[in-house]
Design a protein around this motif. Structure first.
Motif, short mmCIF file in Angstrom:
data_model
loop_
_atom_site.label_atom_id
_atom_site.label_comp_id
_atom_site.label_asym_id
_atom_site.label_seq_id
_atom_site.Cartn_x
_atom_site.Cartn_y
_atom_site.Cartn_z
N PRO A 115 28.95 30.14 6.82
CA PRO A 115 30.12 29.33 6.44
C PRO A 115 31.19 30.23 5.83
O PRO A 115 30.86 31.24 5.19
CB PRO A 115 29.56 28.35 5.41
CG PRO A 115 28.28 28.95 4.94
CD PRO A 115 27.76 29.82 6.04
N PRO A 116 32.46 29.88 6.04
CA PRO A 116 33.52 30.74 5.51
C PRO A 116 33.50 30.76 3.97
O PRO A 116 33.18 29.76 3.34
CB PRO A 116 34.82 30.12 6.04
CG PRO A 116 34.45 28.74 6.44
CD PRO A 116 32.99 28.73 6.76
N THR A 117 33.87 31.89 3.41
CA THR A 117 33.93 32.01 1.95
C THR A 117 35.19 31.30 1.45
O THR A 117 36.13 31.05 2.23
CB THR A 117 34.02 33.49 1.54
OG1 THR A 117 35.27 34.01 2.04
CG2 THR A 117 32.86 34.30 2.09
N PRO A 118 35.22 30.97 0.16
CA PRO A 118 36.44 30.35 -0.40
C PRO A 118 37.69 31.21 -0.14
O PRO A 118 38.77 30.69 0.12
CB PRO A 118 36.14 30.24 -1.89
CG PRO A 118 34.64 30.20 -1.98
CD PRO A 118 34.14 31.04 -0.84
N GLU A 119 37.51 32.53 -0.17
CA GLU A 119 38.66 33.42 0.08
C GLU A 119 39.15 33.28 1.52
O GLU A 119 40.37 33.25 1.77
CB GLU A 119 38.27 34.88 -0.19
CG GLU A 119 38.00 35.23 -1.64
CD GLU A 119 36.62 34.78 -2.12
OE1 GLU A 119 35.76 34.46 -1.26
OE2 GLU A 119 36.41 34.72 -3.35
N GLU A 120 38.19 33.21 2.47
CA GLU A 120 38.57 33.05 3.89
C GLU A 120 39.26 31.72 4.11
O GLU A 120 40.26 31.63 4.84
CB GLU A 120 37.32 33.16 4.78
CG GLU A 120 36.78 34.57 4.91
CD GLU A 120 35.43 34.61 5.60
OE1 GLU A 120 35.16 35.63 6.25
OE2 GLU A 120 34.65 33.64 5.51
N LEU A 121 38.74 30.67 3.48
CA LEU A 121 39.37 29.35 3.61
C LEU A 121 40.78 29.37 3.04
O LEU A 121 41.70 28.80 3.64
CB LEU A 121 38.52 28.29 2.89
CG LEU A 121 37.21 27.89 3.58
CD1 LEU A 121 36.40 26.98 2.68
CD2 LEU A 121 37.49 27.22 4.92
N ALA A 122 40.95 30.01 1.91
CA ALA A 122 42.29 30.10 1.29
C ALA A 122 43.24 30.88 2.19
O ALA A 122 44.42 30.50 2.34
CB ALA A 122 42.18 30.75 -0.08
N ALA A 123 42.75 31.95 2.80
CA ALA A 123 43.60 32.76 3.68
C ALA A 123 43.99 31.95 4.93
O ALA A 123 45.15 32.01 5.37
CB ALA A 123 42.86 34.03 4.10
N ARG A 124 43.05 31.20 5.48
CA ARG A 124 43.36 30.36 6.65
C ARG A 124 44.42 29.32 6.31
O ARG A 124 45.34 29.07 7.08
CB ARG A 124 42.10 29.62 7.13
CG ARG A 124 41.18 30.47 7.95
CD ARG A 124 40.03 29.61 8.48
NE ARG A 124 38.86 30.43 8.72
CZ ARG A 124 37.65 29.94 8.98
NH1 ARG A 124 37.46 28.64 9.02
NH2 ARG A 124 36.64 30.74 9.22
N GLU A 125 44.25 28.69 5.13
CA GLU A 125 45.20 27.66 4.72
C GLU A 125 46.59 28.26 4.50
O GLU A 125 47.61 27.67 4.88
CB GLU A 125 44.69 26.97 3.45
CG GLU A 125 45.62 25.92 2.87
CD GLU A 125 45.99 24.82 3.86
OE1 GLU A 125 47.07 24.23 3.68
OE2 GLU A 125 45.23 24.55 4.81
N GLU A 126 46.63 29.45 3.93
CA GLU A 126 47.92 30.11 3.71
C GLU A 126 48.58 30.45 5.04
O GLU A 126 49.80 30.27 5.23
CB GLU A 126 47.73 31.37 2.86
CG GLU A 126 49.00 32.16 2.58
CD GLU A 126 50.05 31.39 1.81
OE1 GLU A 126 51.20 31.89 1.74
OE2 GLU A 126 49.77 30.30 1.27
N ASN A 127 47.79 30.93 6.01
CA ASN A 127 48.33 31.22 7.35
C ASN A 127 48.88 29.96 8.01
O ASN A 127 49.93 29.98 8.64
CB ASN A 127 47.24 31.83 8.25
CG ASN A 127 46.98 33.28 7.91
OD1 ASN A 127 47.83 33.94 7.32
ND2 ASN A 127 45.82 33.78 8.27
#
Length: 197
Positions: free
Chosen positions: A26-38
């Protein structure tokens, strides 16, 4: 008769355990945050492109914003309903329906009075996606539109709105000269029948 080996019978190694596909982490919180920012930056760029001097960029942005389904695009898409090119305004109307924010209802209702058939069609489609009962009376009037594509979309939208007030008008549309309109009216009546308690 010669007996074929295990390979011929799909048993290359009968004792081996079944191959289990690898589970993705599962994606890490950091990866999720980066996706949302993109995603947020992408939406902002599409909103900027809605004001481009180039038609191609405007209509591409109007279409893409519907797929993003971001409420931040509602205001800019409502403005784009007044774009001088019908392609942009029509796609903006559809995207407003896809986003599903009820702030779009009144601007789309106003668009139903347009002289341009594509704008009436896009507005009817958007209102059908929004499923707001405020649209029912206006959509009923569209069942008498001179353009069969508009009538067909209005019939579909009335089914989506789920309001029994549309039943008499949709029943009348079963006699429409256009087969597509008749089919859409029948589908809408079926949809309304299924939504009854």
């Amino acid at each position: 008769m010669a007996y074929g080996g295990p390979e011929e019978h799909g048993m290359e190694n009968p004792g081996a355990p079944a191959v289990v596909p690898l589970q993705e982490e599962p994606p890490t919180p950091e990866e999720l945050a980066a996706r949302e920012e993109n995603r947020r930056l992408r939406v902002q760029e599409y909103i900027r492109l809605l004001k481009s001097e180039y038609l191609h960029f405007r209509w591409h942005a109007a279409e893409a914003l519907g797929e993003e389904e971001d409420p931040a695009a509602i205001g800019p898409l409502i403005e784009a309903l007044r774009d001088p090119y019908v392609d942009v305004a029509w796609l903006a109307a559809k995207s407003l329906g896809m986003i599903g924010d009820l702030r779009a209802v009144e601007p789309l209702l106003a668009l139903l009075a347009s002289n341009e058939k594509w704008l009436r069609t896009g507005a009817a489609w958007g209102l059908g996606k929004l499923r707001d009962k405020r649209a029912v009376d206006s959509l009923i009037l569209l069942l008498s539109d001179p353009k069969h594509g508009v009538r067909k979309t209005a019939a579909w939208a009335l089914g989506e709105c789920g309001d029994d007030r549309a039943i008499p008008a949709l029943t009348g549309a079963l006699k429409d000269p256009d087969a597509g309109v008749r089919a859409a009216a029948q589908e809408a009546l079926d949809t309304l029948a299924k939504t009854k308690p």
